[in-house]
Structure formats: structure tokens, C-alpha cells
Design a protein around this motif. Structure first.
Motif, PDB file in Angstrom:
ATOM      1  N   GLN A 105       9.313  -8.107  16.408  1.00  0.00           N
ATOM      2  CA  GLN A 105       8.177  -7.188  16.374  1.00  0.00           C
ATOM      3  C   GLN A 105       8.000  -6.596  14.979  1.00  0.00           C
ATOM      4  N   TRP A 106       9.098  -6.119  14.393  1.00  0.00           N
ATOM      5  CA  TRP A 106       9.015  -5.548  13.049  1.00  0.00           C
ATOM      6  C   TRP A 106       8.534  -6.594  12.048  1.00  0.00           C
ATOM      7  N   SER A 107       9.108  -7.785  12.121  1.00  0.00           N
ATOM      8  CA  SER A 107       8.786  -8.838  11.162  1.00  0.00           C
ATOM      9  C   SER A 107       7.321  -9.241  11.246  1.00  0.00           C
ATOM     10  N   SER A 108       6.817  -9.384  12.470  1.00  0.00           N
ATOM     11  CA  SER A 108       5.422  -9.778  12.641  1.00  0.00           C
ATOM     12  C   SER A 108       4.475  -8.734  12.063  1.00  0.00           C
TER      13      SER A 108
ATOM     14  N   ALA B  74       5.989   2.596  10.047  1.00  0.00           N
ATOM     15  CA  ALA B  74       7.039   2.798  11.043  1.00  0.00           C
ATOM     16  C   ALA B  74       7.906   1.561  11.159  1.00  0.00           C
ATOM     17  N   ALA B  75       7.276   0.371  11.147  1.00  0.00           N
ATOM     18  CA  ALA B  75       8.038  -0.872  11.258  1.00  0.00           C
ATOM     19  C   ALA B  75       8.973  -1.047  10.066  1.00  0.00           C
TER      20      ALA B  75
ATOM     21  N   SER C  69       0.827  -1.196   0.000  1.00  0.00           N
ATOM     22  CA  SER C  69       0.000   0.000   0.000  1.00  0.00           C
ATOM     23  C   SER C  69       0.862   1.247   0.000  1.00  0.00           C
ATOM     24  N   SER C  70       0.237   2.370  -0.322  1.00  0.00           N
ATOM     25  CA  SER C  70       0.980   3.628  -0.334  1.00  0.00           C
ATOM     26  C   SER C  70       1.519   3.946   1.049  1.00  0.00           C
ATOM     27  N   ALA C  71       0.842   3.466   2.077  1.00  0.00           N
ATOM     28  CA  ALA C  71       1.286   3.728   3.448  1.00  0.00           C
ATOM     29  C   ALA C  71       2.493   2.898   3.825  1.00  0.00           C
ATOM     30  N   THR C  72       2.803   1.863   3.021  1.00  0.00           N
ATOM     31  CA  THR C  72       3.918   0.993   3.378  1.00  0.00           C
ATOM     32  C   THR C  72       5.004   0.983   2.303  1.00  0.00           C
ATOM     33  N   GLU C  73       5.031   2.022   1.467  1.00  0.00           N
ATOM     34  CA  GLU C  73       6.058   2.058   0.433  1.00  0.00           C
ATOM     35  C   GLU C  73       7.450   2.042   1.042  1.00  0.00           C
TER      36      GLU C  73
END
Length: 419
Positions: A173-176, A201-202, A80-84
Motif C-alpha cells: 500500500q505504501w509503495s503504490s 502519511a505513506a 513536492s513540499s507535501a511529500t518531503e
């Protein structure tokens, strides 16, 4: 209600966390309805074994997200655009690249995952499992996920990459969180979506972590995979910096999130089928069959997306250029046209599962996942006496696609000493 609308409604029920413990009756209903479009969206769902196999093998089946007509903000599994920032869309990992770029990057990374190289890891993997079971024997409590299924693959991939194990909790945490970007969602099911800000953020923090680790490895290389990737050359080709960072993130997430589910699902199946557990205890050679059947019966990855690079036809469904085709392999794996008594867990069956995909994108880590799974279930069967689920069904993680238990609390009589 039309048949198409009914199939779409049934499919969307898979997004409901309430069905996570047993989505297979819903998969069966979707499969019985045949391939279908989700409303007027350029999204096609296929779920039979024949249709999924045909799609995975089709020359026009692409993983290039730039080709899709789907609005990316409605499909996190396509970024998504939020996770580019999270997936570095400008330089995606080879998971989202077609040949020739996919071929080039995969060739550079694949040297660390050949069957011969992976086989050399077996003594270390066995030691990690035995160390884990030794700790459980001392504490007297056992959660299959937290105490075995998670520590094994994350330790292996961290050691391979040269990531300090002290950093593991943060990486977990990041991976999950980032694994949620592989879940299918839609605007009609926003209540089940992950928080885009949290995902972004992750991803940003994970990339920054590997930026820093790469800087340190350039100045002080070691025997780890990250150092090898930095120095890698294949026919004069090297990984660019962005490709290196995105590849590290991919290996971390794909290198353990799926294997956690594989081990958890395999042990859960054995606990529910004590006859197969006893057979494995008596004959460790049966471990391979247990793992292959788990990959079919309760796959760690439930869905695989592809994008039509050109118009095609799968079964009786016309697919347009730019359509997203979502293959429900968890449904395909219980297709009675291919598997006799498909809802029965049978490690002796002749397996033709699609858990690792097919063709150019066949899972690079398949040999490592299989080895970790075989060692884990074998040592579990040999050393854990009279195990039983304290809670059945166990709680499940929120993930739709990378589906697995959040915990499997275990009752047991004893953990025998290692031999």
C-alpha cells in the motif's frame, strides 16, 4: 492555436486516466511536434529517440532537485513540499544524487545487484513462480497481476531486504502510493493529482517502518541486504542512517513496482500475440527477446526527468540552467527513425531501448528485473495452457509514469504440473 500550445495540450492528455490503456497515439502526436516548452514554465518535453539519448548522455543533465527552477509543489515527481518526509529531501536516495555522492552510495548498494550475484537467485525465482502457478492451479482462477506479476518481485525484494512477508500487504500500500510521486502533474491538471496528505502519511509510515526494522537488524543481523548495508564499508565509507533509510525505501519501491509492470505488460503482449507465446513455449531461449521488446514496446517506466545543471542545447531546443527536461521514453521507443514498424510487437528485433536509462544512472536493478521477467514469462508459457484475457483492455492503475494494468483476469484450460 499555436504549435507550442497544441503540443502542450496534447501532452497534458497523457494525465487523463481515460487514455491509460493506450497512450501511444498521444505519444506519437507529441513526438511529431518535436521538443517544446510547457507555456512559460521552465519545463521542456523531449520525445524523439535521438533527443532522449542525447539528454541521458549529456554531462549537464542532473538529477539534483535543488537545481530546478520548477516550483516543486507542481511537480510531485521532483518531490513536492507535501511529500518531503516521504522522500527525505534532506537526505535523498541516490536516485536524486549526482556524483560523487551518487557514486559512493551506488557502489555500496551495487554489490547485491551484480549479474553474478543476481544469477544465483534464479533457482529461488523459479521456485516462487512455480509455487504461484501451483496455487492458481488449485483455485482455478488467475489474475496475472495479483497472482504472478506482483507476488514475484515483492517476494524477491522482501527476501533480499530481510522484510517479513507478513508485512507485505502494508508495504504494498505504501509503495503504490509513493510511486505516484514519480508522476508528472501540473496545476492545470489538479484533478489527476494524488492526495498530498495521503502521500505524506505513506512516506512517514514507510520511513518509520524501516527505522524500526533497522533497529532490530542492528541488534540481530542476518544474511539479508539490510544487514549488509548496515555493516557496509567501501574504502572506509558507510551509509549514514538517513541514507540507509531512504535507500531501503527506494529499493522497495523501485525493486518491485517497475518489475510488476514489466511482467504484466510482457504477458499481456504475449496474450495478444499468441504466435509469439507459442514460439516461447517451444523455445525458452526466446524469453530474453520477449522481455527486451516489452521494455521497448510497453515500458514499465514511461518518462525520465533530468534537470539542466547548465545551459545546453538538445536538438533544436535551447535549455536553460534549472530547466526540468522530461524525456518521454515511451514515445522515443516508437520512433520510426530508429525502429522499423515501431507499433509492432517483435521480440526478434534488434533493440536499442532506453528503459533502464543510460550512463551513471543506468538502472541498478536491471539484471534482477530482466531475470525475474524472463523466468516469469517462460514458466507462464510452459505451464499455462490456452490462456486468454477475460477483459481486454484490462483496467489500469492510476499511475502515469509507472504505467501498468491493475488486473489481467485470465481464462485458461489448465496449469500443467511443474517439471
Amino acid at each position: 492555436m499555436s504549435e507550442r500550445t497544441d503540443s502542450t495540450t496534447t501532452y497534458r492528455r497523457l494525465l487523463d486516466p481515460a487514455v491509460r490503456a493506450n497512450p501511444y497515439p498521444i505519444y506519437a502526436q507529441v513526438r511529431a511536434g518535436g521538443p517544446f516548452r510547457i507555456g512559460t514554465a521552465p519545463v521542456v518535453i523531449v520525445s524523439s529517440h535521438a533527443d532522449c539519448t542525447a539528454m541521458l548522455r549529456h554531462p549537464n543533465a542532473s538529477v539534483d532537485r535543488s537545481l530546478t527552477r520548477v516550483q516543486l509543489e507542481t511537480m510531485p515527481m521532483l518531490a513536492s513540499s507535501a511529500t518531503e518526509d516521504a522522500v527525505r529531501q534532506s537526505k535523498p536516495s541516490f536516485l536524486f544524487l549526482d556524483p560523487p555522492d551518487h557514486t559512493r552510495l551506488r557502489r555500496l548498494v551495487s554489490k547485491a545487484f551484480t549479474p553474478r550475484v543476481v544469477a544465483q537467485l534464479e533457482p529461488r525465482i523459479s521456485a516462487i513462480v512455480d509455487d504461484t502457478l501451483d496455487r492458481v492451479a488449485v483455485t482455478g482462477t488467475f489474475d496475472v497481476v495479483a497472482d504472478l506479476a506482483y507476488p514475484l518481485p515483492v517476494t524477491v525484494i522482501c527476501e533480499l531486504l530481510g522484510v517479513p512477508l507478513t508485512d507485505e500487504p502494508q508495504l504494498r500500500q505504501w509503495s503504490s502510493l509513493l510511486a505516484r510521486t514519480l508522476d508528472p502533474t501540473s496545476r492545470t491538471a489538479t484533478e489527476h493529482q494524488a492526495d498530498p496528505g495521503e502521500l505524506q502519511a505513506a512516506g512517514t509510515e514507510l520511513n518509520a517502518y524501516f527505522e524500526d526494522l533497522t533497529r532490530r537488524r542492528r541488534g540481530n543481523p542476518g544474511p539479508d541486504l539490510l544487514s549488509q548495508l548496515i555493516a557496509a564499508e567501501d574504502a572506509g565509507d558507510t551509509l549514514s542512517h538517513d541514507e540507509l533509510i531512504s535507500t531501503c525505501a527506494l529499493l522497495l519501491i523501485a525493486g518491485h513496482e517497475t518489475t510488476v509492470n514489466l511482467i504484466s505488460n510482457a504477458i499481456l503482449a504475449l496474450l495478444r500475440h499468441p504466435g509469439h507465446l507459442a514460439a516461447l513455449r517451444a523455445d525458452p531461449e526466446q524469453a530474453a527477446g520477449v522481455i527486451e521488446e516489452t521494455l521497448r514496446y510497453d515500458p514499465p517506466v514511461q518518462m525520465i526527468p533530468r534537470i539542466a545543471a547548465a545551459a545546453m542545447r538538445i536538438g533544436d531546443m535551447d535549455i536553460d540552467r534549472g530547466d526540468l527536461v522530461l524525456m518521454l521514453i515511451a514515445a522515443a521507443h516508437r520512433d520510426p527513425a530508429v525502429f522499423t514498424d515501431p507499433d509492432r510487437f517483435d521480440p526478434t528485433r534488434d533493440n536499442r531501448h532506453l528503459a533502464f536509462g543510460l550512463g551513471a544512472h543506468f538502472c541498478l536493478g536491471a539484471p534482477l528485473a530482466r531475470l525475474e521477467g524472463r523466468v516469469a514469462v517462460t514458466r507462464f508459457a510452459q505451464r499455462v495452457r490456452s490462456p486468454g484475457c477475460a477483459i481486454d483492455p484490462p483496467p489500469y492503475r492510476a499511475h502515469v509514469n509507472l504505467r501498468g494494468p491493475a488486473a489481467i483476469p485470465l481464462d485458461f484450460a489448465e496449469i500443467t504440473p511443474r517439471q
